[in-house]
Design a protein around this motif. Structure first.
Motif, short mmCIF file in Angstrom:
data_model
loop_
_atom_site.label_atom_id
_atom_site.label_comp_id
_atom_site.label_asym_id
_atom_site.label_seq_id
_atom_site.Cartn_x
_atom_site.Cartn_y
_atom_site.Cartn_z
N ALA A 1 0.83 -1.21 0.00
CA ALA A 1 0.00 0.00 0.00
C ALA A 1 0.86 1.26 0.00
N THR B 1 2.64 1.64 -3.36
CA THR B 1 1.72 2.04 -4.42
C THR B 1 1.31 3.50 -4.29
N ILE B 2 1.05 3.92 -3.05
CA ILE B 2 0.64 5.32 -2.83
C ILE B 2 1.76 6.28 -3.19
N VAL C 1 -6.14 6.14 -5.78
CA VAL C 1 -5.12 5.13 -5.51
C VAL C 1 -4.98 4.90 -4.01
N SER D 1 -5.53 1.33 -2.21
CA SER D 1 -4.39 0.73 -1.52
C SER D 1 -4.69 0.48 -0.05
N ASP E 1 -7.05 -2.57 0.25
CA ASP E 1 -6.39 -3.86 0.01
C ASP E 1 -5.45 -4.22 1.15
N SER E 2 -4.74 -3.22 1.71
CA SER E 2 -3.80 -3.52 2.78
C SER E 2 -4.52 -3.96 4.05
#
Length: 481
Positions: free
Chosen positions: A100, A103-104, A140, A144, A147-148
């Protein structure tokens, strides 16, 4: 049961090296094409389309020649190192921090691309673009974080190092994508097969040093793949990396770096669509984030199209003549009548032969009047030369000064002429003063030398003088006669 292995698989340099080395395969079709087409002098871009009403194509790439092989090689060297650093740091960030966070932080490349593109004047900073980047980043972040929280994988062992690597990856990505746009501008200037082939070749020849340094220092030991599954995964990864980057760079050259950067985030809504097709549950936060990413991409695309249309209109206005620019967009008549010109040009003489068309029919006369005279069209350089000659001729014929310095020169010249005239008059007067006494003396002496003759009057002559009048006998004889 044995606990899952949480040690990260540190083969980032090897994966990045192999992915970039796959670009060398692009040299194979280029060399075959070069060998097959004999006598072709370099890359030939497609001819530009000409808009109706314009005498030449729009000024997009007509002043930018295609990149030579040497220029393509030099650009590939710089791009190779930047691309390697951006991908390697992102892979390292995934080992040291959470997915996460990586990605961020990597999604901040949109902000860096907009800022660096504005500095190098390949992006126009607008409120719409800035808002679209913020919306994409927000989407995003939502996906993220969702999902995390739902499926944690590995426990991060060095959050700060991983976050720094992810941030470096975003900055270097913005640098190399802006570099390509600045150096290439449009896709027709570069041979993409040759460019990617050079990138892979320089990666094979130079970037192996990084792997040796990491292996010797113990940061990332080098190991060959031991299973067929790993080899297949590496080959598939190499294929998709090559194809995706190839398409990605072409899209960037056809649009702008910001459009493709925001477009990379479209993998999120595509993944959501895939989950829906497979029947998997999608959280509301993930669905909202995907919508924000799609909306931000649409905003950037529409704003970029608007700016391109404005730039195209400005370029077209500079090419059209003033009269056409003034009447463009005005009211068009429903019926266009034919124009007939009967006037002659200024300073032109039209010779008319009286009675020359007495035997011609009416249709012949109308046809001769409808045919417009073709005047010679002067080029721009000839017009400038004619104006220059007319200006010099006007200066020679006119006595009035055309500037302050010219007026001062005329006054100085007039004073010099007057001064020269006065000097001549003074010298003439002095010469006369010297000659007059001598002339007077000579005339006096000549008058004394010549004796005065005494006039002898004959009798009987009338009107010879008042000193000797007629006698009586002379008057009588004159009266009798």
């Amino acid at each position: 049961m044995t606990a899952p292995d949480t040690t990260p698989d540190r083969r980032n340099d090897s994966v990045t090296y192999l992915n970039t080395s796959a670009f060398t395969l692009c040299l194979v079709p280029y060399l075959l094409k070069r060998k097959r087409v004999v006598g072709r002098a370099g890359y030939e871009p497609l001819p530009l389309e000409v808009e109706p009403g314009l005498s030449r194509p729009l000024p997009t790439a007509e002043i930018l020649p295609p990149l030579t092989i040497r220029e393509t090689r030099d650009l590939a060297i710089i791009f190779c190192f930047l691309w390697f650093i951006a991908n390697w740091t992102l892979n390292v960030a995934l080992d040291y921090t959470s997915v996460a966070s990586a990605t961020i932080l990597s999604s901040t490349s949109g902000l860096f691309t907009l800022a660096i593109g504005r500095i190098f004047k390949v992006e126009i900073l607008t409120v719409v673009k800035f808002g679209a980047v913020i919306l994409s980043f927000t989407g995003v972040v939502l996906v993220s974080l969702s999902d995390s929280s739902s499926s944690p994988l590995l426990e991060p062992n060095n959050l700060l190092l991983g976050d720094i690597m992810a941030l470096i990856s975003a900055i270097v990505y913005a640098l190399y994508v802006t570099l390509l746009k600045v150096r290439i501008r449009i896709e027709s200037r570069v041979d993409m097969q040759l460019f990617f082939g050079f990138v892979g070749l320089f990666n094979v020849l130079t970037c192996w040093v990084v792997g040796v340094v990491l292996h010797v220092s113990g940061v990332e030991p080098f190991e060959l793949p031991t299973s067929s599954a790993v080899i297949k995964a590496i080959l598939i990864n190499m294929f998709f990396t090559l194809s995706s980057d190839y398409i990605y760079l072409i899209a960037m050259l056809k649009t702008t770096p910001l459009v493709v950067t925001v477009g990379l985030s479209l993998t999120i809504p595509l993944a959501v669509i895939g989950d829906l097709l497979l029947g998997r549950a999608v959280k509301g936060m993930v669905f909202l984030g995907a919508l924000l990413v799609i909306f931000s991409f649409v905003m950037v695309g529409l704003d970029d199209a608007r700016l391109r249309s404005i730039e195209l209109d400005n370029d077209t206005a500079t090419l059209l003549p003033k009269e056409s620019r003034r009447r463009s967009g005005g009211h068009e008549p429903s019926v266009k009548l034919g124009k007939r010109s009967f006037a002659v040009q200024d300073n032109a003489v039209e010779h008319v032969h009286i009675g020359g068309a007495i035997d011609a029919s009416g249709s012949e006369i109308l046809q001769s009047l409808s045919v417009a005279e073709k005047h010679p069209v002067l080029k721009k350089k000839e017009k400038i030369q004619a104006k220059h000659d007319a200006f010099l001729q006007r200066l020679e014929t006119s006595s009035s000064p055309y500037s302050k310095s010219h007026a001062r020169r005329l006054k100085r010249k007039a004073k010099e002429q007057i001064a020269n005239g006065l000097g001549d008059m003074q010298s003439a007067i002095e010469a006369l003063d010297q000659d007059i006494p001598t002339l007077v003396e000579q005339s006096r002496m000549s008058a004394e030398e010549v004796p005065q003759r005494k006039q002898h009057l004959k009798p009987g002559m009338v009107g010879e003088g008042k000193k000797a009048p007629l006698s009586k006998s002379q008057r009588k004889r004159a009266l009798y006669v």
